[in-house]
Enzyme design. Structure first.
Site, short mmCIF file in Angstrom:
data_model
loop_
_atom_site.label_atom_id
_atom_site.label_comp_id
_atom_site.label_asym_id
_atom_site.label_seq_id
_atom_site.Cartn_x
_atom_site.Cartn_y
_atom_site.Cartn_z
N ASP A 13 29.07 49.91 46.53
CA ASP A 13 30.41 50.44 46.21
C ASP A 13 30.57 51.87 46.72
OD1 ASP A 13 31.40 48.15 44.98
OD2 ASP A 13 30.66 48.73 43.00
N ALA A 61 33.59 51.90 37.88
CA ALA A 61 34.07 52.23 39.22
C ALA A 61 34.03 53.74 39.43
CB ALA A 61 35.49 51.70 39.41
N ASN A 99 39.70 61.44 31.67
CA ASN A 99 39.66 60.10 31.09
C ASN A 99 40.29 60.09 29.71
OD1 ASN A 99 38.80 57.38 31.48
ND2 ASN A 99 37.35 57.68 29.82
N ARG A 100 40.92 58.95 29.39
CA ARG A 100 41.52 58.78 28.06
C ARG A 100 40.49 59.03 26.97
NH1 ARG A 100 43.62 52.84 26.87
NH2 ARG A 100 41.42 52.46 27.24
N ASN A 132 25.56 45.70 42.76
CA ASN A 132 26.59 44.74 43.18
C ASN A 132 26.12 43.85 44.32
OD1 ASN A 132 26.74 46.37 45.44
ND2 ASN A 132 28.96 46.38 45.52
N ILE A 176 41.72 52.60 43.58
CA ILE A 176 40.82 51.46 43.77
C ILE A 176 41.52 50.14 43.44
CG2 ILE A 176 38.70 52.82 43.44
CD1 ILE A 176 38.46 51.11 40.83
N LYS A 228 27.34 43.82 36.47
CA LYS A 228 26.69 44.81 37.34
C LYS A 228 25.58 45.60 36.64
CE LYS A 228 30.57 45.56 40.52
NZ LYS A 228 31.43 46.55 41.18
N SER A 282 38.07 36.20 42.70
CA SER A 282 37.38 37.05 43.68
C SER A 282 37.75 36.71 45.11
CB SER A 282 35.87 36.92 43.52
OG SER A 282 35.23 37.59 44.60
N ARG A 283 38.02 37.75 45.92
CA ARG A 283 38.33 37.56 47.34
C ARG A 283 37.07 37.62 48.20
NH1 ARG A 283 42.90 38.29 44.18
NH2 ARG A 283 44.57 37.17 45.25
P1 ATR Z 1 35.75 49.64 35.74
O1 ATR Z 1 34.35 49.11 35.84
O2 ATR Z 1 36.74 48.90 36.58
O3 ATR Z 1 35.80 51.12 35.97
P2 ATR Z 1 35.92 50.03 32.88
O4 ATR Z 1 34.49 50.46 32.85
O5 ATR Z 1 36.42 49.11 31.84
O6 ATR Z 1 36.23 49.31 34.27
O7 ATR Z 1 36.82 51.35 32.94
C1 ATR Z 1 38.20 51.30 32.90
C2 ATR Z 1 38.78 52.70 33.03
O8 ATR Z 1 40.21 52.63 32.94
C3 ATR Z 1 38.33 53.64 31.92
O9 ATR Z 1 38.27 54.96 32.41
C4 ATR Z 1 39.48 53.47 30.90
O10 ATR Z 1 39.61 54.56 30.00
P3 ATR Z 1 38.74 54.55 28.62
O11 ATR Z 1 37.36 54.98 29.01
O12 ATR Z 1 39.44 55.51 27.74
O13 ATR Z 1 38.79 53.13 28.10
C5 ATR Z 1 40.65 53.46 31.85
N1 ATR Z 1 41.85 52.87 31.21
C6 ATR Z 1 42.09 51.57 30.95
N2 ATR Z 1 43.30 51.42 30.35
C7 ATR Z 1 43.83 52.68 30.24
C8 ATR Z 1 45.05 53.21 29.71
N3 ATR Z 1 45.99 52.41 29.18
N4 ATR Z 1 45.24 54.56 29.78
C9 ATR Z 1 44.31 55.37 30.32
N5 ATR Z 1 43.14 54.93 30.83
C10 ATR Z 1 42.90 53.60 30.79
#
Ligand code: ATR
Length: 277
Positions: free
Chosen positions: A102, A132, A152-153, A87, A217, A66, A15-16
């Site tokens: 945030d 985020a 989103n994936r 946070n 981000i 969080k 952490s910074r």
């Molecule tokens: P944060 O709190 O930083 O947002 P998170 O809740 O783990 O962390 O969310 C990570 C995000 O990055 C999610 O939208 C994740 O997609 P999934 O919901 O499908 O997991 C996305 N992400 C991470 N790796 C990915 C990848 N290889 N391709 C596409 N999306 C990815």
């Protein structure tokens, strides 16, 4: 009396925040400290309950605490409740309060880096639907975006954001993101893709208008492949370090009683630290 603040995370070594708050403490000549506390999830409740006894005025909460912290604080702000994530903590009237800076950090960073970005913002496209993204979507709605498209994936997580935030938010499958870019005024990456050690974003962004602002981000590297591409074709770009710096301002003000500024010198010292590691 010396005032203490801390950051609670697991892990927390990277952490910074200690560098940011330490720079401000030195700048104001304050007798205070900002410490790293590595707290395993099972210990979070006990550590939060013991903050006052240990002499802390408050602190920050980072991954993975969080959401858990939001459920453990005794009072929270509307934004913390809207996000179910905290946070920033502080003690007031003997009670532990929580908020989420945030949203404010994201908006302040865009305001500083791309003035006017929110003027007549019709459509924003957000990549990712995790913690985020929740803060980013909340921020964009607060600023008046007419439509926020979340790709989103895992489509179900984007749909969760639609349920949470309502009709101005639209969920899209990941591969559909390029088709939503045509009239976007803002593109935000909230995924880890493009971060050092992660694959780059493998989407075709060519349909994005050159007038759109692009922000990420991710701040390691500072210029992600997405920002590099966007900057070279003429889009205005805002890197992820601004959000980190600006989200720290309200916490410092709460704990130490003075509002610090995000200056080019502060930014340069964090950039130097990022480049060192
Ligand atoms: P944060 O709190 O930083 O947002 P998170 O809740 O783990 O962390 O969310 C990570 C995000 O990055 C999610 O939208 C994740 O997609 P999934 O919901 O499908 O997991 C996305 N992400 C991470 N790796 C990915 C990848 N290889 N391709 C596409 N999306 C990815």
């Amino acid at each position: 009396m010396s005032r203490r603040a801390c950051i609670l995370g697991h892990p927390v070594a990277h952490s910074r925040s200690p560098l940011i708050h330490g720079t401000w403490l030195a700048e104001f000549g304050l007798d205070g400290s900002y410490e790293r506390l590595d707290v395993a999830p099972a210990d979070l409740a006990a550590v939060l309950n013991g903050l006052a006894e240990r002499g802390f005025a408050g602190g920050n909460v980072t991954v993975p605490h969080k959401e858990a912290a939001a459920a453990l604080v005794q009072a929270s702000t509307p934004v913390a409740r809207a996000l179910d994530a905290v946070n920033t903590l502080w003690l007031e009237d003997g009670r532990l309060h929580g908020t989420n800076t945030d949203v404010e950090g994201f908006l302040a960073s865009l305001d500083a880096g791309a003035p006017g970005w929110d003027h007549a913002l019709r459509r924003a496209v957000v990549l990712g639907a995790g913690g985020a993204a929740r803060a980013v979507v909340h921020a964009l709605l607060e600023r008046g975006a007419e439509q926020v498209v979340v790709a989103n994936r895992t489509l179900a997580r984007a749909e969760d954001l639609v349920r949470r935030f309502g009709g101005r938010v639209h969920a899209l499958a990941w591969q559909e993101a390029p088709a939503a870019l045509g009239d976007a005024g803002l593109l935000v990456n909230t995924t880890a893709l493009g971060m050092a050690g992660q694959p780059p974003l493998a989407l075709d962004f060519c349909a994005l208008p050159v007038e759109a602002v692009v922000t990420d981000i991710v701040y390691v590297p500072l210029v992600t492949p997405l920002l590099d591409w966007a900057g070279r074709r003429g889009n205005r770009v805002v890197d992820g370090l601004g959000m980190l710096l600006h989200q720290a301002v309200p916490g410092f003000e709460r704990w130490f009683g003075v509002r610090p500024a995000v200056t080019p010198a502060l930014r340069a010292s964090i950039v130097a630290d990022l480049e060192d590691r």
